[in-house]
Design an enzyme around this catalytic site. Structure first.
Site, mmCIF file in Angstrom:
data_model
loop_
_atom_site.group_PDB
_atom_site.id
_atom_site.type_symbol
_atom_site.label_atom_id
_atom_site.label_comp_id
_atom_site.label_asym_id
_atom_site.label_seq_id
_atom_site.Cartn_x
_atom_site.Cartn_y
_atom_site.Cartn_z
ATOM 1 N N HIS A 91 52.572 -2.786 3.031
ATOM 2 C CA HIS A 91 51.109 -3.717 3.886
ATOM 3 C C HIS A 91 52.367 -4.844 5.472
ATOM 4 C CE1 HIS A 91 48.982 -3.106 0.064
ATOM 5 N NE2 HIS A 91 50.084 -2.027 -0.890
ATOM 6 N N ASP A 97 51.857 -8.651 11.853
ATOM 7 C CA ASP A 97 51.426 -8.665 10.779
ATOM 8 C C ASP A 97 51.209 -7.205 10.500
ATOM 9 O OD1 ASP A 97 51.229 -10.591 8.562
ATOM 10 O OD2 ASP A 97 49.480 -11.296 9.084
#
Length: 467
Positions: A126, A333
């Site tokens: 993730h 991110d």
């Protein structure tokens, strides 16, 4: 899509105990079985605070200077993975499919294989994955790359992260790459990009309701007609909050027409306060907020509102909906679902503008946002000014394209694509999705060149069996 009746969620309970669990504690709710294990304080500190969040997290977010590698913490990380894999192996049944999530459990499949498990095992990361020259700075790099090759399928948020992993496997392990497949030591692993999404339609409905809530009404009244800019993040050095605050301050200094006309609400829930870098960041942000408000505040206006408590998701939907600007500027991110939530919450007739970091995974899809280099406060300042002065026609045009993307790449689509790939099935949306995704990624690369610019653990899906 995944946690449906017949599924099992397996992982750490979140509890610290005198002894690590010998077997998982089982609880069933709505047809889903939750199998959890307690950890000792020492296991928690080595596995979670130590190697996972003091070595892997900073390195994978391109901050090697913050990486702290300790052999004893790495040994603890492996020990917890081995213990958890052994506990799961004892309750697995033939035909079960195992889907493992995130950097805490990279070696999990290796220990399952050593325990004799032959089931299909997939892994999804993730967070970002660093390029070969960066991952090589980790003393355990080769072993962890090899561990990922014990999975049948490895998924990443972006095509860039998948490519960096394949390149790392080729350069550090001598792996052979054929398209999306990497072969290491006789084992073949498929490596692909599968960006995660949100449940967009339900979130939109929730945001419409939340906009009428008492909390949102209070916020709107407090603005007294001012435009609202909003940022929502965990308090983490990967989110670029100091750069964001400096960019906002530079906009106020450069564009006096916004003084007294805009309020920036930053919600940054504190997390991992047992990690030194997070405590240091908290002190730096406290200083910046005081400086900005001291320089620009008036007796009836505070330019920057800063909250370090978590806000309920339903409440955030209402805040997003009334915000003229959504500010999502992480330094790096994996995806950043706040960007997608902000888009889903907007009123299509009078939408706000998304200011988004080029280094968020969401930027590959959300190319109609105002994309910025988060390391450049001046670029953030320019984007904030552009967002606050953007005409309605352009806001509508940009939002329509963003909304289409968010409502296409949903959480359900993400899960069904991954499970179809793990089970070796063709997914009907695969080819159309890949074509569109690569087109968006190429658009992002071209724009960047021209401008020069809760943590998931383990998940087991048990297919329903015929009686």
């Amino acid at each position: 899509e995944v946690l449906q009746p017949g599924a099992m969620w397996f992982g750490w309970s979140g509890r610290i105990a005198h002894a690590t669990s010998a077997a998982p504690y089982l609880v069933e709710s709505r047809g889903v079985t939750y199998a959890t294990l307690d950890l000792t304080k020492r296991d928690y500190e080595n596995f979670y605070v130590g190697f996972a969040n003091s070595a892997l997290w900073p390195l994978f977010h391109f901050r090697p200077v913050l990486m702290k590698f300790r052999r004893e913490e790495y040994a603890g990380y492996l020990s917890v993975n081995r213990m958890m894999a052994g506990a799961l192996a004892r309750i697995l049944e033939p035909g079960d499919i195992v889907w493992v999530h995130d950097y805490h459990l990279i070696p999990f499949a290796r220990f399952l294989r050593e325990a004799g498990v032959k089931n299909r095992i997939g892994f999804f990361l993730h967070i970002p994955f660093p390029p070969p020259t960066l991952i090589a700075t980790l003393p355990a790099a080769k072993e962890l790359l090899s561990d990922l090759c014990a999975y049948d399928l490895v998924g990443f948020q972006t095509a860039e992260h998948a490519r960096d992993f394949r390149d790392g496997g080729a350069r550090l392990l001598g792996g052979m790459i054929e398209g999306e497949t990497m072969k290491v030591g006789g084992r073949r692993t498929r490596v692909f990009a599968n960006p995660i999404g949100i449940d967009a339609a339900p979130f939109e409905r929730e945001a419409i309701r939340a906009a009428q809530s008492s909390e949102t009404v209070r916020l709107q009244k407090s603005l007294q007609g001012r435009a609202l800019a909003i940022g929502v993040d965990r308090l983490d050095y990967s989110k670029g909050l100091p750069n964001r605050f400096e960019g906002y301050a530079r906009m106020l200094a450069r564009h006096g027409e916004h003084l007294g006309k805009v309020s920036f609400l930053q919600i940054a829930a504190r997390s991992r306060e047992d990690v030194t870098a997070y405590r240091d960041l908290g002190r730096e942000l406290d200083r910046l907020v005081g400086d900005i408000n001291g320089r620009f505040s008036e007796f009836d206006w505070t330019p920057l509102r800063y909250i370090t408590r978590a806000a309920p998701r339903r409440q955030l939907g209402g805040f997003y909906r009334i915000a003229r600007v959504g500010v999502v500027t992480p330094l790096h991110d994996g995806m950043n679902l706040v960007a997608k939530e902000y888009v889903a919450a907007q009123n299509p007739l009078d939408p706000g503008v998304l200011v988004l970091s080029r280094f968020a995974g969401a930027a590959d899809e959300l190319t109609e946002a105002l994309l910025v280099n988060p390391y450049d406060p001046d670029e953030i300042a320019d984007a904030l000014h552009a967002a606050l002065t953007m005409k309605l026609e352009e806001r509508r045009r940009r939002h329509a394209a963003l909304r289409t993307s968010v409502f296409t790449t949903t959480a359900s689509a993400y899960a069904s694509r991954f499970l179809a790939a793990l089970e070796g099935r063709a997914h009907p949306e695969d080819f159309a999705f890949v074509d569109d995704y690569l087109r968006r990624a190429a658009t992002r690369e071209a724009r960047a060149a021209s401008s020069r610019r809760g943590e998931a653990v383990g998940l087991l899906r048990r297919p329903r069996r015929q009686s």
